[in-house]
Design a protein around this motif. Structure first.
Motif, mmCIF file in Angstrom:
data_model
loop_
_atom_site.group_PDB
_atom_site.id
_atom_site.type_symbol
_atom_site.label_atom_id
_atom_site.label_comp_id
_atom_site.label_asym_id
_atom_site.label_seq_id
_atom_site.Cartn_x
_atom_site.Cartn_y
_atom_site.Cartn_z
ATOM 1 N N THR A 263 0.833 -1.205 0.000
ATOM 2 C CA THR A 263 0.000 0.000 0.000
ATOM 3 C C THR A 263 0.866 1.252 0.000
ATOM 4 O O THR A 263 0.527 2.259 -0.632
ATOM 5 C CB THR A 263 -0.946 -0.012 1.214
ATOM 6 N N ARG B 202 -4.265 4.637 4.683
ATOM 7 C CA ARG B 202 -4.395 3.213 4.991
ATOM 8 C C ARG B 202 -3.091 2.677 5.577
ATOM 9 O O ARG B 202 -3.094 1.849 6.487
ATOM 10 C CB ARG B 202 -4.784 2.427 3.738
ATOM 11 N N ASP C 283 -2.769 3.660 9.190
ATOM 12 C CA ASP C 283 -3.588 2.792 10.044
ATOM 13 C C ASP C 283 -2.848 1.494 10.364
ATOM 14 O O ASP C 283 -2.878 1.004 11.496
ATOM 15 C CB ASP C 283 -4.918 2.464 9.349
#
Length: 492
Positions: free
Chosen positions: A417, A439, A442
């Motif tokens: 990612t 993301r 996180d």
């Protein structure tokens, strides 16, 4: 002449090879041992169990070395195959083996937590199945149980922790490792199994949490591993396992150094593994060491060395019969060609990697390659296109890698990612890059990887000119707050 008072030797017990578990092999079907092991781990998570199943464990079950699994594995297997009993799965009834504490070549018995069914509530020491069967025909490969326990404490983890540093705490028994070096006279299969289990534990923890919190704690078991080699053993098979285990542990510790940005340390560990492989005449270990050396050379800005190391790995690995291994090594070569800006060489290596991958998994695939599937193939190809500056193609492969990755590999999801965010940012798509970057942030609550953090910092710099966009601003502010001194999430 007086008769001798020396008792006549007892006849040696005939060695009975274990009976293969053909039922379990049939249940695995067309899946490779590594793929089936991943399915076992997923099933364990579904019912709240912790098992460190890998391809070697599956092999031990199928060959009959494990006659009856421990209680944690029993619960997982019965969950995977509802309505069946252990005997339906090809195992011996527990009543047939209950009370026979497992024996090892070194005469030791399993630790109390696995030998006592009342305490066997979770998989905390996977190498010591309480109903395993080992060959005990060599009466000379023995030494005190106390000495074996010292080494086991140096290698085995306690499990049950939610953060990597806590989980690896028992591996950091430097004092125990030093004591083992002073006292052990012979190493047996118990020590070899403990060493192999240490490698598996480190890999599982790295998959979930990244390398930064693990590297220093993994140094103690590595020292103990080489102390075992110095101790020696009376069996060639055990010696081979010890050399292979020590080499694999050196590679695992090298990877922790590599992923946490300690390139010089990583290079030293990989070289140590390569030397161990050559001393032991182990081509599988040699290919693995060259594979990681190529990866490190690419990351350290030595692309020509990356190409040569990857090509050397392919020469060693070709006779091993693993198409998936050859696929990964071709990808390592492709990364080197990309670093040299040789697009044609990179494309040729990528084509070979895909062709090898399409041949599918096999029993010849090394157990350390459990991470290598379609997601990793896509992720490594994304890195090649990114190095060549083809941002749209790189983003396409990075997105697919993140979507395909098994949730077990949290660090890799963060890595793919982060790659996607960087490719989108450099390709002129700042809003999408910011969403992907969020993301990653996180995921970094559970993952500590300097490599991922460095990539994300580069993405933040690229996005600075686009701060006026609300989503970009939110990403930059959050990244800055987490990167600030004293922050736990992004600190090493």
């Amino acid at each position: 002449m007086a008769s001798s008072t020396v008792p006549s030797p007892q006849p040696a017990q005939p060695h009975r090879p274990p009976r293969p578990n053909l039922v379990f092999r049939e249940l695995r079907g067309s899946r490779s041992p590594a793929e089936f092991a991943a399915a076992v781990r997923r099933a364990a998570r579904e019912i709240g169990e912790r098992v460190s199943c890998d391809a070697r464990y599956v092999h031990r079950v199928e060959t009959g070395e494990i006659r009856c699994p421990n209680y944690a594995y029993e619960r997982v297997f019965l969950h995977m195959f509802p309505g069946r009993t252990l005997t339906d799965l090809g195992f011996l009834p527990r009543s047939a083996v209950r009370g026979r504490r497992a024996r090892y070549d070194d005469g030791a018995t399993p630790p109390p937590d696995t030998a006592d069914p009342a305490n066997a509530t979770s998989e905390t020491s996977g190498a010591y199945e309480p109903y395993d069967t080992y060959d005990t025909s060599d009466p000379y490969d023995t030494h005190d149980n106390e000495e074996s326990d010292v080494l086991r404490r140096a290698f085995m983890t306690g499990g049950g922790a939610t953060v990597a540093a806590a989980s690896l705490g028992p591996l950091a028994f430097a004092a125990d490792a030093s004591a083992a070096q002073r006292t052990v006279r012979r190493a047996g299969t118990g020590e070899a199994s403990a060493l192999e289990e240490a490698v598996r534990r480190i890999r599982l923890l790295d998959d979930r949490h990244g390398a930064d919190g693990l590297y220093r704690r993994a140094a103690a078991p590595l020292r103990a591993a080489y102390a075992l080699l110095d101790a020696g053993t009376t069996r060639q098979r055990t010696a081979d396992r010890l050399y292979s285990g020590a080499g694999e542990l050196a590679i695992s510790v090298g990877w922790l150094a590599h992923d946490s940005g300690r390139f010089d340390d990583a290079r030293s560990h990989y070289a140590e593994a390569l030397a161990t492989a050559r001393m032991a005449g182990d081509p599988g270990l040699e290919a693995h060491a060259f594979c990681n050396t190529a990866f490190l050379a690419r990351d350290a800005g030595r692309p020509r060395e990356a190409v040569r190391a990857a090509q050397a790995a392919q020469r060693v690995a070709r006779p091993l019969g693993s198409a998936r291994l050859m696929s990964l090594l071709a990808l390592r070569e492709a990364g080197g060609w990309a670093g040299l800006a040789d697009r044609a060489g990179c494309e040729q290596a990528l084509a070979r990697a895909q062709a090898y991958f399409d041949r599918g998994p096999s029993d010849a695939d090394p157990e350390w390659m459990t991470f290598y599937g379609e997601a990793e193939l896509e992720g490594l190809e994304a890195q090649c296109w990114s190095t060549l500056g083809d941002w749209p193609r790189a983003a396409r492969h990075a997105r697919r890698a993140a979507e395909l990755q098994d949730p077990h590999f949290t660090r890799n999801i963060a890595l793919y990612t982060a790659e996607l965010a960087d490719d989108l940012a450099r390709g002129g798509r700042p809003d999408e890059a910011a969403v992907a970057g969020m993301r990653v942030l996180d995921l970094l609550t559970d993952v500590q990887s300097s490599r991922v953090q460095t990539m994300l910092a580069g993405t933040a710099r690229v996005l600075l000119p686009h701060r006026r966009a609300s989503c970009v601003s939110a990403f930059l502010d959050r990244h800055a707050s987490l990167s600030a001194p004293g922050s736990r999430s992004l600190s090493a």
